[in-house]
Design an enzyme around this catalytic site. Structure first.
Site, short mmCIF file in Angstrom:
data_model
loop_
_atom_site.label_atom_id
_atom_site.label_comp_id
_atom_site.label_asym_id
_atom_site.label_seq_id
_atom_site.Cartn_x
_atom_site.Cartn_y
_atom_site.Cartn_z
N ASN A 7 0.85 -1.19 0.00
CA ASN A 7 0.00 0.00 0.00
C ASN A 7 0.89 1.25 0.00
OD1 ASN A 7 -1.42 2.28 1.12
ND2 ASN A 7 -3.08 0.90 1.69
N HIS A 10 0.96 6.24 1.80
CA HIS A 10 1.78 7.20 2.56
C HIS A 10 2.92 7.81 1.76
CE1 HIS A 10 -0.72 6.78 5.91
NE2 HIS A 10 -0.52 5.48 6.02
N HIS A 43 -5.65 3.67 -1.80
CA HIS A 43 -6.99 3.95 -1.28
C HIS A 43 -7.36 5.36 -1.72
CE1 HIS A 43 -9.74 4.09 2.56
NE2 HIS A 43 -10.40 4.38 1.45
N ARG A 45 -9.48 7.93 -1.13
CA ARG A 45 -10.45 8.34 -0.11
C ARG A 45 -11.37 9.44 -0.64
NH1 ARG A 45 -10.49 7.57 5.29
NH2 ARG A 45 -9.08 5.97 6.03
N ARG A 49 -7.23 12.64 0.75
CA ARG A 49 -6.17 13.14 1.62
C ARG A 49 -4.78 12.65 1.23
NH1 ARG A 49 -7.35 9.78 7.14
NH2 ARG A 49 -9.42 10.65 6.87
N GLU A 70 -8.59 0.41 -3.12
CA GLU A 70 -9.48 0.40 -1.95
C GLU A 70 -10.44 1.57 -2.10
OE1 GLU A 70 -7.44 0.66 1.77
OE2 GLU A 70 -6.27 -1.11 1.34
N THR A 101 -8.34 3.21 8.33
CA THR A 101 -9.56 2.40 8.32
C THR A 101 -9.67 1.66 9.66
OG1 THR A 101 -9.00 2.07 6.01
CG2 THR A 101 -10.88 0.85 6.83
N GLU A 151 -11.00 -9.62 3.00
CA GLU A 151 -9.74 -9.21 3.61
C GLU A 151 -10.03 -9.04 5.10
OE1 GLU A 151 -7.15 -6.49 1.66
OE2 GLU A 151 -6.34 -5.75 3.55
N HIS A 192 -3.80 -4.66 7.77
CA HIS A 192 -3.94 -3.54 8.70
C HIS A 192 -3.03 -3.69 9.91
CE1 HIS A 192 -5.47 -0.01 10.67
NE2 HIS A 192 -5.94 0.31 9.49
N1 PXP Z 1 -5.83 -3.33 3.98
C1 PXP Z 1 -6.83 -2.43 4.01
C2 PXP Z 1 -8.17 -2.86 3.51
C3 PXP Z 1 -6.61 -1.12 4.49
O1 PXP Z 1 -7.63 -0.23 4.52
C4 PXP Z 1 -5.32 -0.76 4.91
C5 PXP Z 1 -5.06 0.64 5.38
O2 PXP Z 1 -5.21 1.54 4.34
C6 PXP Z 1 -4.30 -1.72 4.83
C7 PXP Z 1 -4.59 -3.01 4.38
C8 PXP Z 1 -2.89 -1.40 5.20
O3 PXP Z 1 -2.79 -1.08 6.55
P1 PXP Z 1 -1.42 -0.54 7.14
O4 PXP Z 1 -1.14 0.76 6.45
O5 PXP Z 1 -1.71 -0.39 8.59
O6 PXP Z 1 -0.38 -1.58 6.83
#
Ligand code: PXP
Length: 240
Positions: A7, A10, A43, A45, A49, A70, A101, A151, A192
């Site tokens: 992901n 960031h 994602h 959003r 953001r 996402e 999330t 997931e 997550h």
């Molecule tokens: N999976 C989903 C569905 C998420 O919403 C997120 C956070 O955006 C993640 C995985 C990744 O989470 P993290 O950034 O805490 O590794």
């Protein structure tokens, strides 16, 4: 082999801090794939953001990048997904004020809307996943709503592990959910709050075929990338 989805939200967060183009999420996606990521997650959003529509447009137009989008379960997002056609979609709950999330979808409350969206996405050949808490009830519902995958939200077990608390009960619960989902023919993903330790623990559940990890990967990349970047600058500054 278990798949790793990276992901890159960031990267966009850091980029947006200056409103410029560096660091470029698209470039980070290409690097992640080059070094073994199986897919890239972004994602989009509703408040934009971090990831922006332009990021989605650019990344989705490169078919060398398996893309997992996402998104919230809204008609607006569905329209965007059908236009950009990512390889995968993961439907997530979304609250404006949350930092990230915070939990899984409320499938019972939103079943009509989610069923409609899942159906549209799958008809468009987009593999669709629902982000849920580890609950047998929700797995049953996810199947009824027509999803390809679930997931499992791993926030709770991640917090327990990080705080050195007993996580066995949560691990057993996730394991039971994975078995049940597998029985129903659903693909099982997890994500997550994962770091090295939590991923090692959850990897013992063989039925989980994909881990989606963001914050920790980007955080570690910053820490361990510093060495190279400082070296580069020292080299530049060495000779007058
Ligand atoms: N999976 C989903 C569905 C998420 O919403 C997120 C956070 O955006 C993640 C995985 C990744 O989470 P993290 O950034 O805490 O590794």
């Amino acid at each position: 082999m278990t798949k790793l989805g990276v992901n890159i939200d960031h990267i966009a967060t850091v980029r947006n801090a200056r409103g410029d183009r560096h660091p470029d999420p698209y470039l980070s996606a290409k690097i992640a794939i080059k070094y073994g990521a199986d897919s890239i997650t972004i994602h989009l959003r509703e408040d934009r953001r971090h990831i922006k529509d332009k990021d989605l447009m650019i990344i989705s137009s490169n078919n060398q990048i398996p893309l997992n989008l996402e998104m919230a379960a809204t008609k607006k997002m569905l329209k965007i997904a059908l236009k950009r056609k990512p390889d995968f979609v993961c439907i997530v709950p979304e609250k404006r004020a949350e930092i990230t999330t915070e939990g899984g979808l409320d499938l019972k409350k939103n079943r009509k809307k989610i069923k409609y969206i899942v159906n549209k996405l799958i008809n468009s050949k987009i593999r669709t996943s629902l982000f849920i808490d580890p609950s047998i009830k929700d797995i049953k519902l996810a199947k009824q709503l027509g999803a390809n995958c679930i997931e499992i939200h791993t926030g709770k077990i991640s917090n327990l592990v990080k705080n050195k608390l007993n996580y066995k009960k949560e691990l057993t619960k996730i394991n039971k959910c994975a078995k049940y989902a597998h029985l129903l023919g659903l693909e099982i993903h997890a994500g997550h709050g994962l770091d090295y330790k939590t991923t090692k623990i959850l990897k013992r559940i063989n039925l989980i075929t994909e881990f989606n990890i963001g914050h920790f990967i980007i955080g570690e990349s910053i820490l361990y990338g510093l060495k190279k970047v400082i070296k580069n600058f020292k080299n530049i500054l060495k000779n007058k």
